[in-house]
Design an enzyme around this catalytic site. Structure first.
Site, mmCIF file in Angstrom:
data_model
loop_
_atom_site.group_PDB
_atom_site.id
_atom_site.type_symbol
_atom_site.label_atom_id
_atom_site.label_comp_id
_atom_site.label_asym_id
_atom_site.label_seq_id
_atom_site.Cartn_x
_atom_site.Cartn_y
_atom_site.Cartn_z
ATOM 1 N N LYS A 141 0.893 -1.206 -0.183
ATOM 2 C CA LYS A 141 0.105 -0.172 0.099
ATOM 3 C C LYS A 141 0.908 1.218 -0.150
ATOM 4 O O LYS A 141 2.004 1.105 0.134
ATOM 5 C CB LYS A 141 -1.069 -0.172 1.326
ATOM 6 C CG LYS A 141 -1.763 -1.352 1.264
ATOM 7 C CD LYS A 141 -2.873 -1.233 0.134
ATOM 8 C CE LYS A 141 -3.488 -2.689 -0.198
ATOM 9 N NZ LYS A 141 -4.779 -3.054 0.661
HETATM 10 C C1 LIG Z 1 -5.565 -4.106 1.237
HETATM 11 C C2 LIG Z 1 -7.062 -3.880 0.991
HETATM 12 C C3 LIG Z 1 -7.836 -4.461 2.123
HETATM 13 C C4 LIG Z 1 -7.215 -5.286 3.283
HETATM 14 O O1 LIG Z 1 -6.132 -4.711 3.816
HETATM 15 P P1 LIG Z 1 -5.024 -5.583 4.692
HETATM 16 O O2 LIG Z 1 -4.226 -4.681 5.344
HETATM 17 O O3 LIG Z 1 -4.369 -6.326 3.633
HETATM 18 O O4 LIG Z 1 -5.739 -6.729 5.414
HETATM 19 C C5 LIG Z 1 -9.132 -4.159 2.219
HETATM 20 N N1 LIG Z 1 -9.766 -3.335 1.062
HETATM 21 C C6 LIG Z 1 -8.911 -3.022 0.086
HETATM 22 C C7 LIG Z 1 -9.733 -2.514 -0.982
HETATM 23 C C8 LIG Z 1 -7.699 -3.326 -0.153
HETATM 24 O O5 LIG Z 1 -7.013 -3.084 -1.295
#
Ligand SMILES: *Cc1c(COP(=O)(O)O)cnc(C)c1O
Length: 474
Positions: free
Chosen positions: A250
């Site tokens: 991210k």
């Molecule tokens: C990455 C993501 C999540 C989950 O986040 P994690 O930290 O990997 O659990 C939820 N929704 C979206 C749209 C994402 O891209």
């Protein structure tokens, strides 16, 4: 090897470049004169020369020379000199369970978003699970979700015992289509869960207006949309609450982490309790019998993860600006090639996060070339790319929930008729994006220079020019 100071430089390449300049004794400005030099900017062999036929380089996938051999920006970006002290100090302190550093990171994230409160949790998935739970969403409730999202958005609804109801996406924006929301509202609908997918903001004015009209809660999944803005407001802070992910890929990476943000302080206090064994808000870590306020789980963050967050947060704003500038430039460049339709932003979007840069590949305008062949050819030219998501309704996890012991106790047989559910939740636009048209570039590619963007556009134009030859290859 020491890591990078600036996101748009790359040591390996600089080294090669320096060696090259040294051995040939020419300056960078002269590089364009050396046609075979693989690291030269694609500008001089740009989109138009490919389209107008002056360039006839053989496609790399057919044995020609790749347009680009230069490496792309790695992710995450970590510079020991400027980023490591905070983390090392935290580890040496021996205080690793959530305490002061986590508090500081939460305050900094709330400030960055201009929202009253932020609660850091173990990951984005649990941010969504906890937020829905504390919105009292559960058995018998329906939550409106887009189909074009990461699986965790939808599992968070199911894990609370509620039913996800899919609202198809707008092909041009890749986002939940506001025009299709109201048809999906039933007396059981409790909330809308818009996802700012790819880091591009949803049409929040329309979504909030529909929510208000039907008395629904809005939980924003902003897990890909750090610092994105709709009408100058940060996404994640427009609905009743918003969720973020700090997972490694991210735009703000800390390994594993997530946050729930809201202007409703009581709501965040409740979320805090729920993620901390149910202890009352503010109960210090290490308290063994603080007296539980409620049933709780534990999905706290750690001090060292928060320290990484504090170290990297200082770069996020400038990186977001770079992504926006490069995305706007790239969008204009690739749109020159027929069959390439870049994303559209809603009029009120003032900033996007570009966790991914999407466009639609339209075979019918690209000499009939399949998306698979296009992606293979693009990768061979040295441009990493992806076809993105697979439709969630083609996976087994919703069926799995419907067949679980808990769901069978919460719902009638008719309510759990999976074939009927599939029929009611068809999303033809999502199928087009997933199966036929979507192409993504990752956010870190947008941290490069304009000439990096030129390489992408030139590679696409090169493939278009040679599409007939590629088609013949079977
Ligand atoms: C990455 C993501 C999540 C989950 O986040 P994690 O930290 O990997 O659990 C939820 N929704 C979206 C749209 C994402 O891209």
């Amino acid at each position: 090897m020491t890591m990078l100071m600036k996101p748009n430089t790359n040591n390996q390449n600089n080294e090669t470049r320096r060696k090259f300049i040294k051995s040939t004794g020419i300056f960078a400005a002269g590089l364009a004169l050396v046609p075979s030099f693989s690291m030269a900017s694609a500008k001089d062999k740009g989109v138009w020369s490919f389209l107008t036929g002056k360039q006839d380089d053989k496609l790399a996938v057919l044995g020609g020379k790749p347009l680009r051999t230069k490496a792309w920006q790695k992710w995450p970006i970590w510079n020991p000199e400027t980023d490591e002290k905070r983390v090392v100090d935290t580890i040496r302190s021996g205080v690793w369970s959530r305490a002061g550093v986590a508090n500081e990171f939460e305050a900094a994230w709330a400030k960055a978003l201009d929202v009253k409160r932020s609660l850091t949790v173990a990951n984005g998935t649990n941010a969504l699970i906890v937020a829905l739970h504390q919105m009292n969403i559960g058995a018998g409730d329906e939550v409106l979700v887009p189909p074009y999202t990461f699986i965790a958005t939808v599992s968070a609804v199911l894990l609370n015992g509620a039913i996800p109801v899919f609202v198809d996406v707008d092909l041009e924006t890749f986002q939940m289509d506001p025009d299709k929301i109201e048809a999906k509202i039933t007396p059981r609908t409790k909330a809308i869960l818009p996802v700012h997918i790819l880091g591009l903001p949803c049409d929040m004015d329309r979504i909030m207006a529909i929510a208000k009209k039907h008395n629904l809660l809005v939980l924003e999944d902003a897990c890909q949309a750090h610092l994105a803005e709709y009408d100058h407001k940060k996404v994640g802070t427009i609905g009743h609450a918003g969720c973020f992910s700090f997972q490694n890929s991210k735009n703000l990476p800390i390994g594993e982490g997530g946050a729930i943000v809201s202007n409703d302080e009581k709501f965040i206090d409740k979320c805090f309790s729920y993620t901390n064994y149910g202890y009352p808000y503010g109960t210090a870590v290490g308290t063994v019998s603080g007296g539980s306020a409620m049933l709780g789980t534990k999905v706290r963050t750690s001090e060292y993860a928060s320290a990484i967050g504090l170290s990297l947060l200082k770069y996020l704003d400038a990186q977001t600006t770079t992504r926006n500038e490069n995305a706007a430039y790239l969008k204009a460049q690739i749109a020159k090639t027929p069959g390439i339709v870049p994303y559209k932003l809603y009029d009120k979007v003032t900033r996007a996060a570009y966790h991914l840069f999407p466009f639609r590949f339209q075979k019918q305008n690209f000499k009939g070339l399949s998306r698979d062949k296009f992606l293979k050819a693009l990768r061979a030219e040295g441009i990493p790319c992806s076809s993105g998501y697979t439709p969630l309704l083609e996976m087994n996890f919703i069926k799995d929930a419907f067949e679980s012991k808990n769901f069978k106790r919460m719902y009638t047989k008719g309510e759990l008729d999976y074939n009927k559910y599939l029929k009611n939740n068809k999303c033809p636009n999502n199928d087009i994006l997933c199966h036929e048209e979507a192409v993504w570039f990752s956010q870190s590619m947008l941290l490069g220079s304009k000439s990096d963007m030129d390489d992408i556009a030139a590679a696409i134009a090169k493939i278009y020019k040679n599409a007939d030859e590629l088609n013949k290859m079977g």
